[in-house]
Design a protein around this motif. Sequence first.
Motif, PDB file in Angstrom:
ATOM      1  N   GLU A 215      29.568  -4.209  -1.640  1.00 18.56           N
ATOM      2  CA  GLU A 215      30.837  -4.616  -2.265  1.00 18.56           C
ATOM      3  C   GLU A 215      31.268  -5.983  -1.711  1.00 18.56           C
ATOM      4  OE1 GLU A 215      33.813  -1.654  -1.659  1.00 18.56           O
ATOM      5  OE2 GLU A 215      35.344  -2.854  -2.667  1.00 18.56           O
ATOM      6  N   LYS A 216      31.141  -6.128  -0.388  1.00 15.03           N
ATOM      7  CA  LYS A 216      31.493  -7.402   0.240  1.00 15.03           C
ATOM      8  C   LYS A 216      30.569  -8.520  -0.285  1.00 15.03           C
ATOM      9  CE  LYS A 216      31.545  -9.663   4.787  1.00 15.03           C
ATOM     10  NZ  LYS A 216      32.727 -10.505   4.720  1.00 15.03           N
ATOM     11  N   ILE A 217      29.283  -8.190  -0.405  1.00 11.83           N
ATOM     12  CA  ILE A 217      28.335  -9.202  -0.902  1.00 11.83           C
ATOM     13  C   ILE A 217      28.780  -9.667  -2.291  1.00 11.83           C
ATOM     14  CG2 ILE A 217      25.949  -9.561  -1.718  1.00 11.83           C
ATOM     15  CD1 ILE A 217      25.884  -9.463   1.248  1.00 11.83           C
ATOM     16  N   GLU A 218      29.138  -8.703  -3.146  1.00 12.16           N
ATOM     17  CA  GLU A 218      29.530  -9.069  -4.508  1.00 12.16           C
ATOM     18  C   GLU A 218      30.839  -9.867  -4.502  1.00 12.16           C
ATOM     19  OE1 GLU A 218      29.137  -5.911  -7.273  1.00 12.16           O
ATOM     20  OE2 GLU A 218      29.921  -7.117  -8.934  1.00 12.16           O
ATOM     21  N   ASN A 219      31.815  -9.398  -3.692  1.00 11.76           N
ATOM     22  CA  ASN A 219      33.117 -10.082  -3.673  1.00 11.76           C
ATOM     23  C   ASN A 219      33.037 -11.472  -3.057  1.00 11.76           C
ATOM     24  OD1 ASN A 219      34.272  -7.875  -4.806  1.00 11.76           O
ATOM     25  ND2 ASN A 219      35.053  -7.027  -2.877  1.00 11.76           N
ATOM     26  N   ASP A 220      32.307 -11.583  -1.939  1.00 10.68           N
ATOM     27  CA  ASP A 220      32.306 -12.864  -1.218  1.00 10.68           C
ATOM     28  C   ASP A 220      31.255 -13.846  -1.743  1.00 10.68           C
ATOM     29  OD1 ASP A 220      34.116 -11.529   0.262  1.00 10.68           O
ATOM     30  OD2 ASP A 220      33.092 -11.725   2.199  1.00 10.68           O
ATOM     31  N   PHE A 221      30.159 -13.313  -2.283  1.00 10.93           N
ATOM     32  CA  PHE A 221      29.050 -14.217  -2.631  1.00 10.93           C
ATOM     33  C   PHE A 221      28.686 -14.183  -4.124  1.00 10.93           C
ATOM     34  CE2 PHE A 221      28.543 -12.799   1.784  1.00 10.93           C
ATOM     35  CZ  PHE A 221      28.578 -14.021   2.442  1.00 10.93           C
ATOM     36  N   GLY A 222      29.088 -13.133  -4.819  1.00 11.69           N
ATOM     37  CA  GLY A 222      28.811 -13.060  -6.265  1.00 11.69           C
ATOM     38  C   GLY A 222      27.637 -12.146  -6.590  1.00 11.69           C
ATOM     39  N   GLU A 223      27.522 -11.859  -7.875  1.00 10.26           N
ATOM     40  CA  GLU A 223      26.538 -10.881  -8.330  1.00 10.26           C
ATOM     41  C   GLU A 223      25.094 -11.351  -8.141  1.00 10.26           C
ATOM     42  OE1 GLU A 223      27.623  -9.512 -12.245  1.00 10.26           O
ATOM     43  OE2 GLU A 223      26.087  -7.925 -12.067  1.00 10.26           O
TER      44      GLU A 223
ATOM     45  N   THR B 164      25.313 -19.914   1.620  1.00 13.46           N
ATOM     46  CA  THR B 164      24.033 -19.271   1.926  1.00 13.46           C
ATOM     47  C   THR B 164      23.921 -18.951   3.416  1.00 13.46           C
ATOM     48  OG1 THR B 164      23.028 -20.442   0.099  1.00 13.46           O
ATOM     49  CG2 THR B 164      21.522 -19.523   1.707  1.00 13.46           C
ATOM     50  N   ASP B 165      24.381 -19.871   4.268  1.00 16.97           N
ATOM     51  CA  ASP B 165      24.373 -19.604   5.726  1.00 16.97           C
ATOM     52  C   ASP B 165      25.169 -18.332   6.034  1.00 16.97           C
ATOM     53  OD1 ASP B 165      22.999 -21.940   6.285  1.00 16.97           O
ATOM     54  OD2 ASP B 165      24.822 -23.112   6.655  1.00 16.97           O
ATOM     55  N   LYS B 166      26.354 -18.240   5.408  1.00 15.21           N
ATOM     56  CA  LYS B 166      27.225 -17.082   5.688  1.00 15.21           C
ATOM     57  C   LYS B 166      26.575 -15.781   5.201  1.00 15.21           C
ATOM     58  CE  LYS B 166      31.595 -19.546   5.499  1.00 15.21           C
ATOM     59  NZ  LYS B 166      32.791 -19.794   4.707  1.00 15.21           N
ATOM     60  N   PHE B 167      25.942 -15.865   4.046  1.00 14.91           N
ATOM     61  CA  PHE B 167      25.241 -14.701   3.503  1.00 14.91           C
ATOM     62  C   PHE B 167      24.134 -14.261   4.476  1.00 14.91           C
ATOM     63  CE2 PHE B 167      21.469 -13.226   1.154  1.00 14.91           C
ATOM     64  CZ  PHE B 167      21.982 -12.151   0.445  1.00 14.91           C
ATOM     65  N   ASN B 168      23.335 -15.233   4.886  1.00 19.66           N
ATOM     66  CA  ASN B 168      22.218 -14.936   5.795  1.00 19.66           C
ATOM     67  C   ASN B 168      22.713 -14.314   7.101  1.00 19.66           C
ATOM     68  OD1 ASN B 168      20.472 -15.982   3.944  1.00 19.66           O
ATOM     69  ND2 ASN B 168      20.244 -17.962   4.945  1.00 19.66           N
ATOM     70  N   GLU B 169      23.790 -14.879   7.636  1.00 24.95           N
ATOM     71  CA  GLU B 169      24.312 -14.353   8.908  1.00 24.95           C
ATOM     72  C   GLU B 169      24.831 -12.931   8.740  1.00 24.95           C
ATOM     73  OE1 GLU B 169      26.788 -16.772  11.286  1.00 24.95           O
ATOM     74  OE2 GLU B 169      25.334 -18.413  11.279  1.00 24.95           O
ATOM     75  N   TYR B 170      25.458 -12.687   7.588  1.00 27.83           N
ATOM     76  CA  TYR B 170      25.985 -11.339   7.357  1.00 27.83           C
ATOM     77  C   TYR B 170      24.838 -10.319   7.246  1.00 27.83           C
ATOM     78  CZ  TYR B 170      28.474  -7.408   5.315  1.00 27.83           C
ATOM     79  OH  TYR B 170      28.973  -6.157   5.083  1.00 27.83           O
ATOM     80  N   ILE B 171      23.765 -10.718   6.578  1.00 23.84           N
ATOM     81  CA  ILE B 171      22.605  -9.812   6.461  1.00 23.84           C
ATOM     82  C   ILE B 171      22.030  -9.538   7.858  1.00 23.84           C
ATOM     83  CG2 ILE B 171      20.266  -9.529   5.497  1.00 23.84           C
ATOM     84  CD1 ILE B 171      22.484  -9.556   3.388  1.00 23.84           C
ATOM     85  N   MET B 172      21.870 -10.601   8.628  1.00 18.67           N
ATOM     86  CA  MET B 172      21.279 -10.490   9.970  1.00 18.67           C
ATOM     87  C   MET B 172      22.111  -9.567  10.867  1.00 18.67           C
ATOM     88  SD  MET B 172      18.977 -11.421  12.069  1.00 18.67           S
ATOM     89  CE  MET B 172      18.168 -12.945  12.391  1.00 18.67           C
ATOM     90  N   THR B 173      23.427  -9.797  10.882  1.00 18.33           N
ATOM     91  CA  THR B 173      24.267  -8.981  11.773  1.00 18.33           C
ATOM     92  C   THR B 173      24.457  -7.580  11.193  1.00 18.33           C
ATOM     93  OG1 THR B 173      26.223  -9.972  10.763  1.00 18.33           O
ATOM     94  CG2 THR B 173      25.518 -10.889  12.852  1.00 18.33           C
ATOM     95  N   GLY B 174      24.671  -7.503   9.883  1.00 17.60           N
ATOM     96  CA  GLY B 174      24.934  -6.195   9.260  1.00 17.60           C
ATOM     97  C   GLY B 174      23.791  -5.221   9.463  1.00 17.60           C
TER      98      GLY B 174
ATOM     99  N   SER C 169      15.333 -11.438   8.154  1.00 17.06           N
ATOM    100  CA  SER C 169      14.921 -12.814   7.851  1.00 17.06           C
ATOM    101  C   SER C 169      14.117 -12.879   6.551  1.00 17.06           C
ATOM    102  CB  SER C 169      14.168 -13.434   9.020  1.00 17.06           C
ATOM    103  OG  SER C 169      13.015 -12.697   9.274  1.00 17.06           O
ATOM    104  N   SER C 170      13.422 -11.808   6.206  1.00 16.95           N
ATOM    105  CA  SER C 170      12.697 -11.854   4.935  1.00 16.95           C
ATOM    106  C   SER C 170      13.645 -11.612   3.756  1.00 16.95           C
ATOM    107  CB  SER C 170      11.553 -10.845   4.919  1.00 16.95           C
ATOM    108  OG  SER C 170      12.081  -9.555   4.834  1.00 16.95           O
ATOM    109  N   LEU C 171      14.831 -11.099   4.032  1.00 13.59           N
ATOM    110  CA  LEU C 171      15.801 -10.922   2.952  1.00 13.59           C
ATOM    111  C   LEU C 171      16.633 -12.176   2.730  1.00 13.59           C
ATOM    112  CD1 LEU C 171      17.268  -7.356   3.734  1.00 13.59           C
ATOM    113  CD2 LEU C 171      15.415  -7.956   2.184  1.00 13.59           C
ATOM    114  N   PHE C 172      16.753 -12.997   3.748  1.00 13.13           N
ATOM    115  CA  PHE C 172      17.695 -14.107   3.580  1.00 13.13           C
ATOM    116  C   PHE C 172      17.076 -15.491   3.410  1.00 13.13           C
ATOM    117  CE2 PHE C 172      17.189 -15.838   7.679  1.00 13.13           C
ATOM    118  CZ  PHE C 172      17.709 -15.080   8.710  1.00 13.13           C
ATOM    119  N   LYS C 173      15.777 -15.547   3.253  1.00 14.58           N
ATOM    120  CA  LYS C 173      15.215 -16.889   3.040  1.00 14.58           C
ATOM    121  C   LYS C 173      15.423 -17.307   1.581  1.00 14.58           C
ATOM    122  CE  LYS C 173      11.928 -16.991   6.753  1.00 14.58           C
ATOM    123  NZ  LYS C 173      10.749 -16.267   7.150  1.00 14.58           N
TER     124      LYS C 173
END
Length: 374
Positions: A317-325, A297-307, A366-370
């Motif tokens: 595609e990366k979200i699906e491959n690295d974190f799942g559907e 979840t930390d990695k997902f949140n960081e990717y959203i923040m930086t992306g 931040s509202s997407l990754f909580k």
Amino acid sequence: MYIHIPFCKQACHYCDFHFSTSLKKKEALIQCLVQELKLRKNELENQNIETIYFGGGTPSLLSCNELDFIIDAAYKYYNIVEHPEITLEANPDDLSDSVIQELAKSRINRLSIGIQSFYESDLKLMNRAHNVKEALKCLDEATKHFDNISVDLIYGIPGLTNAAWIKNIETALAFNVPHISCYALTVEPKTALETFIKKGVIANVDDDLAQEQFNILVDTLEAEGFVNYELSNFGKPEYFSKNNSAYWLGKPYLGIGPSAHSFNGDQRSWNVSNNTKYIKSIQNNTLPNEIETLSKTDKFNEYIMTGLRTVWGVSLEKIENDFGETYKNYLLKQSEIYIQEHLLYIDGNKLLTTKKGKFLSDGIASSLFKINLS
Ligand code: SF4
């Protein structure tokens, strides 16, 4: 590789970075930076270093010989690529003609100059150590010797009108620099700026005005061929900062010096923000750091923040491959409202901020990754 030089001549009113205005420990600290490079030489085994970045604090307080001494150690203990980007953050008051000429002969090939404003009143309000004359003079000389220069500017300064802001951007452009970094003046807790605003000595920053000035900035620089590749960074093609891009693209980095952060893909670590404690620990061959292992979840949140801050956006595609559907569906659902409000949009397989959304990207992210999905 990021190397933190924790010294400044004086404290800028808005700054909450780690630095000391006493240079008493400078020699010992430089020795310790080199020792830390040695102690951590196996951390990036078999990886190539593409960029070395001297940040601060004020790295231009070091002499060319001192910088050279640190660069030698980096070359001794690490695999540095053939033509690395080596950046020095520098303040105009340190960049005399002779210093610039000496730096141009060193391995440093990029200058990031902290101009902040071309108005004396702004520089005084922020307690910068340089004046406008020094800013203009150092840019004049630096552009004769360096092709790769970045200028830092600050907008949203109380009293800075839109017309004055446009003049600041135009003055930077007149020097033909290929990279400009611009930051909204932010009131950080426990800074002198916060105290002055609370006491009514300085007017508060106006978020709406800052957004207007950001829009002016994007329009002006894009018309001049700059790409707003990250919220605060504008570069001509071929001149995007490799150092800055590495952060935004989630590449591993090694942070040397007090308060410096490191990231190896799975763990984040940070050194103590205290020069005395840092020196004592390194002299005992102990790394003065704390380490945190990032969860999925930390990695997902960081990717959203930086992306969302970048021109590359968030790859679905990366979200699906690295974190799942489940993560991908969650993200798409949470994004709907922002897409309707024209703050986010989907292009192919990417989620990106619109021009209107970019200035608000941190809040949107931040509202997407909580979330806390198992
Ligand atoms: S020179 Fe840079 S690091 Fe030093 S106080 Fe000013 S803004 Fe902060």
